[in-house]
Motif scaffolding. Structure first.
Motif, mmCIF file in Angstrom:
data_model
loop_
_atom_site.group_PDB
_atom_site.id
_atom_site.type_symbol
_atom_site.label_atom_id
_atom_site.label_comp_id
_atom_site.label_asym_id
_atom_site.label_seq_id
_atom_site.Cartn_x
_atom_site.Cartn_y
_atom_site.Cartn_z
ATOM 1 N N ILE A 71 0.857 -1.193 0.000
ATOM 2 C CA ILE A 71 0.000 0.000 0.000
ATOM 3 C C ILE A 71 0.888 1.237 0.000
ATOM 4 O O ILE A 71 1.832 1.307 0.795
ATOM 5 C CB ILE A 71 -0.899 0.015 1.259
ATOM 6 N N GLY A 72 0.613 2.166 -0.864
ATOM 7 C CA GLY A 72 1.413 3.383 -0.886
ATOM 8 C C GLY A 72 0.952 4.338 -1.966
ATOM 9 O O GLY A 72 -0.022 4.066 -2.664
ATOM 10 N N HIS A 73 1.653 5.440 -2.060
ATOM 11 C CA HIS A 73 1.206 6.474 -2.972
ATOM 12 C C HIS A 73 1.721 6.324 -4.402
ATOM 13 O O HIS A 73 1.069 6.773 -5.333
ATOM 14 C CB HIS A 73 1.595 7.856 -2.434
ATOM 15 N N SER A 74 2.900 5.714 -4.584
ATOM 16 C CA SER A 74 3.493 5.703 -5.927
ATOM 17 C C SER A 74 3.111 4.451 -6.704
ATOM 18 O O SER A 74 3.479 3.350 -6.331
ATOM 19 C CB SER A 74 5.023 5.757 -5.828
ATOM 20 N N PRO A 75 2.391 4.618 -7.801
ATOM 21 C CA PRO A 75 2.032 3.451 -8.620
ATOM 22 C C PRO A 75 3.246 2.810 -9.288
ATOM 23 O O PRO A 75 3.170 1.662 -9.728
ATOM 24 C CB PRO A 75 1.089 4.045 -9.680
ATOM 25 N N GLU A 76 4.362 3.540 -9.321
ATOM 26 C CA GLU A 76 5.577 2.929 -9.901
ATOM 27 C C GLU A 76 5.960 1.679 -9.133
ATOM 28 O O GLU A 76 6.689 0.830 -9.647
ATOM 29 C CB GLU A 76 6.757 3.906 -9.852
ATOM 30 N N ALA A 77 5.501 1.581 -7.901
ATOM 31 C CA ALA A 77 5.830 0.416 -7.083
ATOM 32 C C ALA A 77 5.429 -0.874 -7.787
ATOM 33 O O ALA A 77 6.067 -1.919 -7.597
ATOM 34 C CB ALA A 77 5.147 0.523 -5.725
ATOM 35 N N VAL A 78 4.391 -0.816 -8.623
ATOM 36 C CA VAL A 78 3.975 -2.025 -9.338
ATOM 37 C C VAL A 78 5.126 -2.540 -10.198
ATOM 38 O O VAL A 78 5.456 -3.736 -10.186
ATOM 39 C CB VAL A 78 2.730 -1.732 -10.207
ATOM 40 N N THR A 79 5.748 -1.633 -10.931
ATOM 41 C CA THR A 79 6.890 -2.010 -11.768
ATOM 42 C C THR A 79 8.019 -2.579 -10.909
ATOM 43 O O THR A 79 8.598 -3.626 -11.215
ATOM 44 C CB THR A 79 7.413 -0.769 -12.529
ATOM 45 N N TRP A 80 8.309 -1.868 -9.836
ATOM 46 C CA TRP A 80 9.394 -2.305 -8.964
ATOM 47 C C TRP A 80 9.128 -3.700 -8.400
ATOM 48 O O TRP A 80 10.020 -4.538 -8.349
ATOM 49 C CB TRP A 80 9.591 -1.312 -7.811
ATOM 50 N N MET A 81 7.873 -3.924 -8.006
ATOM 51 C CA MET A 81 7.533 -5.238 -7.459
ATOM 52 C C MET A 81 7.744 -6.310 -8.525
ATOM 53 O O MET A 81 8.323 -7.366 -8.255
ATOM 54 C CB MET A 81 6.074 -5.257 -6.981
ATOM 55 N N LYS A 82 7.265 -5.998 -9.724
ATOM 56 C CA LYS A 82 7.391 -6.986 -10.798
ATOM 57 C C LYS A 82 8.854 -7.303 -11.080
ATOM 58 O O LYS A 82 9.223 -8.451 -11.362
ATOM 59 C CB LYS A 82 6.714 -6.462 -12.070
ATOM 60 N N SER A 83 9.698 -6.273 -11.004
ATOM 61 C CA SER A 83 11.112 -6.491 -11.339
ATOM 62 C C SER A 83 11.786 -7.422 -10.337
ATOM 63 O O SER A 83 12.825 -8.010 -10.630
ATOM 64 C CB SER A 83 11.852 -5.150 -11.387
ATOM 65 N N THR A 84 11.211 -7.540 -9.136
ATOM 66 C CA THR A 84 11.804 -8.491 -8.185
ATOM 67 C C THR A 84 11.154 -9.856 -8.307
ATOM 68 O O THR A 84 11.399 -10.732 -7.476
ATOM 69 C CB THR A 84 11.621 -7.995 -6.735
ATOM 70 N N GLY A 85 10.335 -10.060 -9.305
ATOM 71 C CA GLY A 85 9.763 -11.370 -9.552
ATOM 72 C C GLY A 85 8.316 -11.527 -9.134
ATOM 73 O O GLY A 85 7.712 -12.579 -9.348
ATOM 74 N N ALA A 86 7.742 -10.494 -8.547
ATOM 75 C CA ALA A 86 6.346 -10.600 -8.122
ATOM 76 C C ALA A 86 5.427 -10.585 -9.347
ATOM 77 O O ALA A 86 5.727 -9.943 -10.353
ATOM 78 C CB ALA A 86 5.991 -9.441 -7.202
ATOM 79 N N ARG A 87 4.322 -11.353 -9.260
ATOM 80 C CA ARG A 87 3.347 -11.331 -10.351
ATOM 81 C C ARG A 87 2.005 -10.887 -9.795
ATOM 82 O O ARG A 87 1.414 -11.567 -8.963
ATOM 83 C CB ARG A 87 3.262 -12.709 -11.006
ATOM 84 N N LEU A 88 1.559 -9.742 -10.276
ATOM 85 C CA LEU A 88 0.297 -9.192 -9.764
ATOM 86 C C LEU A 88 -0.845 -9.554 -10.709
ATOM 87 O O LEU A 88 -0.662 -9.462 -11.923
ATOM 88 C CB LEU A 88 0.388 -7.663 -9.646
ATOM 89 N N PRO A 89 -1.984 -9.950 -10.249
ATOM 90 C CA PRO A 89 -2.331 -10.072 -8.830
ATOM 91 C C PRO A 89 -2.090 -11.475 -8.276
ATOM 92 O O PRO A 89 -2.514 -11.755 -7.173
ATOM 93 C CB PRO A 89 -3.830 -9.780 -8.846
ATOM 94 N N LYS A 90 -1.410 -12.307 -9.045
ATOM 95 C CA LYS A 90 -1.313 -13.720 -8.648
ATOM 96 C C LYS A 90 -0.586 -13.896 -7.313
ATOM 97 O O LYS A 90 -1.107 -14.512 -6.383
ATOM 98 C CB LYS A 90 -0.578 -14.512 -9.739
ATOM 99 N N THR A 91 0.632 -13.383 -7.248
ATOM 100 C CA THR A 91 1.405 -13.632 -6.030
ATOM 101 C C THR A 91 1.330 -12.460 -5.046
ATOM 102 O O THR A 91 1.437 -12.657 -3.844
ATOM 103 C CB THR A 91 2.885 -13.863 -6.376
ATOM 104 N N HIS A 92 1.177 -11.271 -5.566
ATOM 105 C CA HIS A 92 1.174 -10.097 -4.695
ATOM 106 C C HIS A 92 0.083 -9.112 -5.124
ATOM 107 O O HIS A 92 -0.411 -9.186 -6.251
ATOM 108 C CB HIS A 92 2.532 -9.390 -4.728
ATOM 109 N N GLY A 93 -0.226 -8.189 -4.232
ATOM 110 C CA GLY A 93 -1.217 -7.165 -4.548
ATOM 111 C C GLY A 93 -0.647 -5.777 -4.336
ATOM 112 O O GLY A 93 0.388 -5.593 -3.697
ATOM 113 N N PHE A 94 -1.333 -4.809 -4.916
ATOM 114 C CA PHE A 94 -0.926 -3.413 -4.709
ATOM 115 C C PHE A 94 -2.162 -2.511 -4.696
ATOM 116 O O PHE A 94 -3.092 -2.698 -5.483
ATOM 117 C CB PHE A 94 0.036 -2.953 -5.808
ATOM 118 N N VAL A 95 -2.142 -1.533 -3.797
ATOM 119 C CA VAL A 95 -3.192 -0.522 -3.771
ATOM 120 C C VAL A 95 -2.537 0.849 -3.682
ATOM 121 O O VAL A 95 -1.678 1.075 -2.828
ATOM 122 C CB VAL A 95 -4.130 -0.700 -2.553
#
Lengths: 368, 368
Positions: B253-277
DNA sequence: CCGGAAAATTCTGACAGTCATTTTTTCTTC
DNA sequence: GAAGAAAAAATGACTGTCAGAATTTTCCGG
């Protein structure tokens, strides 16, 4: 062609301006067929009522003629035995409601719903027959359900954090902000190990607002030592004393003033070595520092809200329920030491504690 | 005794209402001696002209055809360059203000104070000469100081958490409650390791409300794993990725939507393995779950408050400033998985998470 | 079908401040 | 002292609302 007015429309229809006005406002005094005819003509003529003039005239007419505009119902839902605190709290609220309502030209009548009073269905009938449209709901234990009332007839405000059945506007003390302000004040007085004790059911009821603010400050302010919160279903003397001995907070915050005795019994001397603040003045007897939740002001705001809506003829459940809050006020007492003398009042605690409402230090970001 | 009016005053003086009106307005059409006599009588009788009625009548008389309206000032304090988000936020707010004001018979005019606009003193003059009494202050960076205005002439509302110079009524989104509701929703969707990242300046500005609610839930709900909040002056990609790898929150949870990209770059797959709001819909492009802060509704409430006070001729600084809040609304998006299918919608998360506004489960204690 | 009460529906008057226009008063001049 | 100009004050019209009054319709027993 000049814009059509209420009067030109009335002339055209062969009616009086009042009838046209009433028809357009949906008053029941006008025959349905007439109302329909008026609405059609208004639409055809492109008539638009001037809302500002309407409001001004309404005010004018009312203030000139009637001195007494109506009755507000103060509804209490009492399901079982209530604590003395709850009774005092509601009484203070009611006093605030009555006073402000009186200034606004309304009388307040108290109704009790529950085993000791009337049933909800019966209340609906009573309010309806008495022609009462404004309702202030006093805090009830649990989550009250008032969906049984015919809400199209009433405008209501709940004087507690929230209500979902139905979702109404709420007026409540600002526990979160009050805790932030309190911690800032304590920080200025030199306390660095504040400790909080709290009964879980109460905390949940307030959606952890006391705790949330407390934790946030512990987490954000570097020179505050994080004492774990004592959270229990019920606070008892042994559990409190164990917690107090273990973490030795330099100031204790909580609801039970008995904590002062418990602290003393473990050797603490107030205010010399330790401090204490009670979170609700209604629980104290003037012998410790405490927060005044501004109950009367809350009642006054609630009355204002209801009356405001009544005057605008806004009945029913609001589309977007809002929460109106007022911060509590710290009442100093013999359980707190005062802030140290300061050469420059602006610099005594060098900004480790971010500003709250009493500080002019500018913050940085825009709402985002 | 009813309040004195222009007419009652005129009768008393043996003059016509117009002469009295002109005299009080300082018109040169009235003989100086008469004007003085009128002023003295008005003062003695405690006559107070109703400025709103005056405005209505004036415009009415001036322009027969036009729909006349009052005017509210929407004041923006722009000290330096503002972020695009801030600009969009204020624009949305302004739209909400204008719409509701229009329904209430007021037009809204925007004024910019600061290097790019007028000075505060100049604003005071402009508002005064234009006869504008209602003011909505849009959120300003930092803690604005508007004590330079002559507040006896205005009634105002600030559309942000608080303002102390002077202390006015405020209207703002309910960040605390919104976070509680969001966490509850995420809990129902099966997330158990929520993680929050937040820039410190923003957090301080909101008095840690996002964090406070987050910490309180972490602390109170047993089956939520406490991931430490990432708090930095500025969130950067390396710091985020390090934090994300270390604690592996299952929803961020946070303000910057760029976090989605950052999460993906570490191997996370949204929404399968992780979520973001994302915490503010204005920062997103519709490609992730986010909170709608209900900006337009906030503006509407602000307009209602100001107009209400104007109609009651309540000018100046309120005795007890209040805060009116509206909860945010979750907008679902492709970065969140949906809640699991449930046999009984009431039992899917067996009450480890206490109820928020969408749950009917009763809580226990009375306000205390 | 009538008298009369009750209910339903509509109308009247007053309300406030402004300003263009009209009326009354005062002043000037011959 | 009368004509004319200027100053000062009064009139009328304008908006929508609401309480109460007036009017019409409905209802009911005899």
């Amino acid at each position: 062609m000049p814009a059509p007015t209420l009067r030109s429309l009335a002339r055209e229809l062969g009616l009086s301006r009042t009838t046209v006005s009433d028809a357009l406002c949906g008053s029941l005094r006008v025959k349905a067929a007439t109302a329909e005819r008026v609405r059609a003509a208004a639409k055809a003529a492109g008539y638009e009522r001037n809302p500002l003039t309407g409001a001004v005239m309404s005010q004018l007419r009312r203030s000139r003629t009637q001195q007494f505009r109506g009755v507000l119902a103060a509804v209490e839902l009492v399901e079982d035995v209530r604590s003395e605190i709850a009774v005092r709290y509601n009484a203070a609220l009611l006093a605030g409601i009555s006073e402000r309502a009186s200034e606004l030209g309304f009388n307040v009548e108290r109704f009790v719903v529950g085993p000791q009073g009337v049933r909800i269905k019966r209340l609906d009938t009573i309010l309806h027959t008495r022609g009462i449209q404004g309702v202030v709901l006093l805090p009830a234990s649990g989550f009250p359900d008032l969906t049984a009332l015919d809400w199209n007839r009433y405008t209501a405000v709940y004087t507690d954090y929230f209500i979902d059945h139905p979702p109404l506007h709420c007026v409540c003390s600002d526990h979160y902000r009050s805790m932030i302000a309190l911690l800032r004040d304590l920080h200025e007085r030199g306390y660095r190990r504040p400790g909080l004790f709290m009964e879980i059911p109460l905390s949940e009821r307030l959606q952890y607002r006391w705790e949330g603010a407390f934790l946030a400050v512990q987490n954000a302010v570097p020179d505050i030592v994080a004492v774990p919160t004592l959270r229990l279903q019920e606070i008892t003397r042994p559990s409190f004393e164990a917690w107090f001995r273990k973490y030795n907070p330099d100031v204790v915050i909580g609801h039970s003033p008995e904590a002062v005795t418990w602290m003393k019994s473990t050797g603490a001397r107030l205010p010399k070595t330790h401090g204490f603040v009670c979170l609700n003045v209604l629980r104290t007897n003037g012998n410790c520092a405490t927060l005044d939740l501004q109950t009367a002001e809350l009642g006054a705001r609630a009355a204002e809200l209801v009356v405001g809506q009544l005057l605008h003829n806004e009945l029913g459940i609001p589309t977007q329920p809002s929460l109106t809050t007022i911060p509590a006020r710290l009442i100093d007492g013999p359980t707190l030491r005062s802030a140290p003398r300061q050469r420059n009042p602006r610099q005594q605690s060098p900004s480790t504690m971010p500003p709250t409402s009493n500080s002019p230090r500018p913050l940085s970001l825009q709402e985002a």
